[in-house]
Design a protein around this motif. Structure first.
Motif, PDB file in Angstrom:
ATOM      1  N   ILE A 251      52.822   0.608   2.541  1.00 18.93           N
ATOM      2  CA  ILE A 251      51.574   1.105   2.330  1.00 18.93           C
ATOM      3  C   ILE A 251      50.715   1.207   3.671  1.00 18.93           C
ATOM      4  O   ILE A 251      49.662   1.582   3.602  1.00 18.93           O
ATOM      5  N   ARG A 252      51.277   0.959   4.728  1.00 18.67           N
ATOM      6  CA  ARG A 252      50.573   0.957   5.883  1.00 18.67           C
ATOM      7  C   ARG A 252      50.993   2.268   6.646  1.00 18.67           C
ATOM      8  O   ARG A 252      50.234   2.781   7.395  1.00 18.67           O
ATOM      9  N   ARG A 253      51.720   3.107   5.936  1.00 18.23           N
ATOM     10  CA  ARG A 253      52.109   4.504   6.824  1.00 18.23           C
ATOM     11  C   ARG A 253      52.247   5.433   5.413  1.00 18.23           C
ATOM     12  O   ARG A 253      51.917   5.323   4.256  1.00 18.23           O
ATOM     13  N   ILE A 254      52.116   6.763   6.000  1.00 15.99           N
ATOM     14  CA  ILE A 254      52.358   7.983   5.119  1.00 15.99           C
ATOM     15  C   ILE A 254      53.661   8.084   4.702  1.00 15.99           C
ATOM     16  O   ILE A 254      54.880   7.907   5.476  1.00 15.99           O
ATOM     17  N   ASN A 255      54.164   8.134   3.376  1.00 17.31           N
ATOM     18  CA  ASN A 255      55.325   8.092   3.001  1.00 17.31           C
ATOM     19  C   ASN A 255      55.732   9.360   2.214  1.00 17.31           C
ATOM     20  O   ASN A 255      54.848  10.049   1.360  1.00 17.31           O
ATOM     21  N   TYR A 256      57.039  10.020   2.468  1.00 17.47           N
ATOM     22  CA  TYR A 256      57.499  11.177   2.159  1.00 17.47           C
ATOM     23  C   TYR A 256      58.852  11.120   1.274  1.00 17.47           C
ATOM     24  O   TYR A 256      59.651  10.354   2.076  1.00 17.47           O
ATOM     25  N   LEU A 257      58.643  11.109   0.099  1.00 21.59           N
ATOM     26  CA  LEU A 257      59.939  10.779  -0.823  1.00 21.59           C
ATOM     27  C   LEU A 257      60.527  12.228  -1.183  1.00 21.59           C
ATOM     28  O   LEU A 257      60.073  12.963  -1.566  1.00 21.59           O
ATOM     29  N   PHE A 258      62.123  12.253  -0.561  1.00 17.85           N
ATOM     30  CA  PHE A 258      62.741  13.319  -0.886  1.00 17.85           C
ATOM     31  C   PHE A 258      63.607  12.944  -2.061  1.00 17.85           C
ATOM     32  O   PHE A 258      64.512  11.972  -2.018  1.00 17.85           O
ATOM     33  N   LEU A 259      63.484  13.674  -3.206  1.00 10.06           N
ATOM     34  CA  LEU A 259      64.377  13.585  -4.391  1.00 10.06           C
ATOM     35  C   LEU A 259      65.568  14.595  -4.457  1.00 10.06           C
ATOM     36  O   LEU A 259      65.137  15.834  -4.827  1.00 10.06           O
ATOM     37  N   ASP A 260      66.479  14.537  -4.346  1.00 13.42           N
ATOM     38  CA  ASP A 260      67.812  15.336  -4.348  1.00 13.42           C
ATOM     39  C   ASP A 260      68.337  15.685  -5.680  1.00 13.42           C
ATOM     40  O   ASP A 260      68.681  14.631  -6.257  1.00 13.42           O
ATOM     41  N   ASP A 261      68.097  16.830  -6.152  1.00 12.45           N
ATOM     42  CA  ASP A 261      68.243  17.034  -7.477  1.00 12.45           C
ATOM     43  C   ASP A 261      67.525  16.130  -8.424  1.00 12.45           C
ATOM     44  O   ASP A 261      68.346  15.235  -9.151  1.00 12.45           O
ATOM     45  N   ALA A 262      66.297  16.307  -8.395  1.00 12.30           N
ATOM     46  CA  ALA A 262      65.104  15.391  -9.105  1.00 12.30           C
ATOM     47  C   ALA A 262      65.515  15.411 -10.585  1.00 12.30           C
ATOM     48  O   ALA A 262      65.319  14.352 -11.235  1.00 12.30           O
ATOM     49  N   ASN A 263      66.056  16.284 -11.201  1.00 12.19           N
ATOM     50  CA  ASN A 263      66.210  16.255 -12.579  1.00 12.19           C
ATOM     51  C   ASN A 263      67.298  15.265 -13.130  1.00 12.19           C
ATOM     52  O   ASN A 263      67.586  14.855 -14.084  1.00 12.19           O
ATOM     53  N   THR A 264      68.129  14.921 -12.104  1.00 11.82           N
ATOM     54  CA  THR A 264      69.112  13.897 -12.505  1.00 11.82           C
ATOM     55  C   THR A 264      68.776  12.375 -11.963  1.00 11.82           C
ATOM     56  O   THR A 264      69.440  11.303 -12.530  1.00 11.82           O
ATOM     57  N   VAL A 265      67.451  12.109 -11.514  1.00 17.03           N
ATOM     58  CA  VAL A 265      66.806  10.883 -11.296  1.00 17.03           C
ATOM     59  C   VAL A 265      66.564  10.230 -12.470  1.00 17.03           C
ATOM     60  O   VAL A 265      65.768  10.460 -13.391  1.00 17.03           O
ATOM     61  N   THR A 266      67.051   8.976 -12.645  1.00 19.38           N
ATOM     62  CA  THR A 266      66.707   8.115 -13.765  1.00 19.38           C
ATOM     63  C   THR A 266      65.294   7.527 -13.394  1.00 19.38           C
ATOM     64  O   THR A 266      64.930   7.332 -12.372  1.00 19.38           O
TER      65      THR A 266
END
Length: 394
Positions: A251-266
């Motif tokens: 919460i103290r920083r900017i977060n960048y979330l990379f989801l590879d093959d996002a359609n497979t993410v539970t």
């Protein structure tokens, strides 16, 4: 038992050499050091050797040394005075050339009085004391999860969430992936354009058929993000990942979330909903790759957010040729063979070019080895995934 207590208990069980190696890796990463010399460790082992200091770092900017001393004895507090004194007197470096002394120890009983005595002993030299409390709390952080696993054997995550560097390392170990250290062909300056789009959108979605370079583009974008940001990379293994991602956010920083093959993410819906949390409304951006056949389904799930969709296509003949020649100076004969085999799919072209570079020419007549390498692992992984799902259903 909490993870913090587990980390502290495991640290206390470490022998001296193992503790030194852990702290060397920890300090090297925490301080962003470019070089480090471990005098107190025997190369390739967890054994200690005689050396003062145990480790040192030379700062090229200030032309001064940072000396590091380690202690795991039960009377670590008493040993600190000896460590500080010996670092100054026995390192054979003039005091003016010592910028800082760091003492890493396993005590949590350092009194204010003792702390003041040690700082007085170090005089004008900066003294940093890192006890088990500071060390264990730092090791709770996302960026040190691999250290906790490798040195302490503690693993409470689902092994789907990684730092950018670790994600690249894991990605490149797969025989079906084109290594991410090859030249990136960016004739249309798409990386810079997408980096700018990240600033004005909540989600960047990269779509295309397998092998078009979605993951590679996402990685290139991540490499251009601010150095002080928190970059989190996710590769699904079909296990729930929401909590691991939430734990990795800062919460103290900017977060960048990379989801590879996002359609497979539970828990995909729950993961995306993090964008709506008050703590992260202004501090979270998501970059995701999605294969073309799953695009419409994913878009339906992210409609509440500001999304930029970028579709990737297969490379042109000229781009494929440039890519192949960036890996190896290949003869026209093999170049034509690889281009025909790849059908303008950059992933297959890279795998083939690497085989040529490694003098593996047997495949060239019919391409069977390339296609086996490309598809067999996918089939194997998919079969394994289905088996996991079957087991979990019982």
């Amino acid at each position: 038992m909490s993870k913090l207590n587990s980390i502290q208990n495991e640290i206390k069980q470490l022998e001296g050499g193992r503790f030194q190696n852990l702290c060397d890796v920890y300090l090297y990463r925490k301080r962003n050091w470019e070089n480090i010399v471990s005098l107190g460790s025997m190369d390739g082992t967890d054994k200690t050797t005689k050396g003062i200091p145990d480790t040192y770092y030379f700062d090229n900017h200030s032309n001064t040394y940072i000396l590091v001393m380690y202690g795991t004895r039960k009377d670590a507090t008493a040993k600190l005075e000896t460590d500080v004194r010996e670092a100054i007197e026995k390192s054979k470096v003039d005091k003016k050339d010592i910028e800082e002394i760091i003492c890493c120890h396993t005590s949590s009983n350092l009194t204010v009085e003792k702390d003041k005595e040690l700082r007085s002993l170090s005089g004008s030299i900066k003294l940093t004391l890192i006890g088990i409390d500071t060390l264990s709390n730092d090791l709770l952080k996302f960026e040190y999860q691999d250290i906790v696993k490798d040195f302490l054997g503690i693993l409470e995550s689902t092994e789907q969430v990684w730092s950018l560097e670790k994600f690249i390392s894991i990605h490149d170990k797969s025989r079906t992936n084109a290594p991410l250290d090859t030249k990136y062909i960016d004739e249309k300056h798409i990386v810079d354009r997408m980096k700018d789009e990240v600033n004005s959108h909540q989600i960047i979605l990269l779509s295309g058929v397998p092998g078009t370079g979605k993951t590679r583009l996402a990685i290139e974008i991540c490499k251009k993000l601010p150095m002080d940001s928190n970059i989190i990379c996710v590769k699904s293994n079909s296990m729930p990942v929401y909590q691991d991602i939430k734990d990795a956010l800062d919460i103290r920083r900017i977060n960048y979330l990379f989801l590879d093959d996002a359609n497979t993410v539970t828990n995909f819906d729950a993961v995306v909903s993090l964008l709506s949390l008050e703590d992260f409304e202004q501090k979270l951006k998501i970059i995701m790759t999605v294969r073309d056949y799953a695009l419409s389904g994913v878009i339906n799930q992210i409609t509440p957010f500001k999304v930029k969709v970028q579709k990737l296509s297969l490379m042109s003949d000229d781009q494929i040729e440039t890519l192949i020649n960036s890996i190896e100076d290949i003869s026209p004969f093999y170049l034509r063979k690889i281009m025909k085999l790849s059908h303008n799919n950059p992933r297959i072209a890279v795998i083939a070019a690497i085989m040529v570079k490694e003098k593996n020419f047997d495949f060239i007549e019919n391409g069977k080895e390339i296609l086996d390498s490309y598809y067999s692992q996918i089939i194997e992984e998919n079969s394994s995934l289905q088996m996991k799902k079957l087991v979990c259903s019982f």
